[in-house]
Motif scaffolding. Structure first.
Motif: not given
Length: 231
Positions: A135-136, A130-131, A111-114
């Protein structure tokens, strides 16, 4: 191999490494020197006169690019069931809660954004290892921790990006594609430059915008005359 070398020589002959260009000239030139067969990404790198090790000189924020990024941004919304319909209606690619928490714990980050909501940040925060490096991690300052889920998804899909200065004092951001017109790349680049200027920390002394470079995937960097965009 000779053909590749000749092609590169032709590309490098199109501009002067020692010269700095106006923003529009640089945006047109980056299209000329791109030699990829795919729709390459266009990136900007702005070196700031800040010390990111000091909290009062950290530069971080968001900007809505006038022409979007040209990229299909994959958005995951981690929310409670009552917000799922809102997220899906806004165009989120993935929506859920505990199932995605477990999936990310297993290493999934496709994914790119959360985007998430304050009430579930306790669960999301546990995914920091993890994130964080990718950078998520959602953050209220970038609008990715909010109760306005639908609005947040819509803005990200429309071209809103977040940025932060790295340990070397540089802000990197993707601002479009080579298929964009030179004026579209200029508008997007100028939007992030002007946003950075407005965010200058009061503790930052001396020259704030030290250098600006524009580049495309696998292309050399083109220096922009900072005076042409900060005057």
């Amino acid at each position: 191999m000779k053909r590749i070398a000749k092609k590169r020589k032709e590309i490098l002959a199109k501009y002067d490494f020692s010269k700095s260009y106006t923003l529009l000239d640089a945006c047109n030139l980056v299209k000329e020197v791109s030699s990829t067969r795919f729709d390459a990404s266009v990136d900007i790198a702005v070196r700031l006169g800040v010390d990111p090790r000091k909290a009062n000189q950290m530069v971080r924020g968001t900007v809505a690019l006038p022409h979007g990024t040209g990229k299909d941004v994959r958005v995951l919304v981690i929310c409670t069931p009552d917000k799922e319909a809102e997220a899906k209606a806004a165009g989120a690619d993935h929506v859920g809660l505990d199932d995605y928490i477990e999936k990310i714990k297993g290493g999934w980050t496709d994914i790119d954004v959360i985007i998430t909501m304050p009430s579930v940040m306790g669960k999301v925060g546990a995914l920091g290892r993890v994130l964080g490096p990718r950078g998520l991690m959602p953050n209220p300052k970038t609008g990715t921790v909010t109760m306005e889920i639908g609005k947040a998804v819509g803005e990200v899909k429309a071209g809103k990006i977040d940025f932060r200065v790295d340990k070397f004092g540089i802000v990197h951001a993707g601002i479009g594609k080579i298929s964009f017109g030179g004026d579209q790349i200029r508008d997007n680049a100028n939007e992030i430059i002007q946003t950075l200027i407005k965010m200058k920390p009061s503790a930052a002394k001396g020259t704030y915008i030290k250098s600006i470079y524009l580049s495309a995937t696998m292309s050399p960097g083109i220096q922009i005359d900072s005076k042409s965009v900060t005057a």
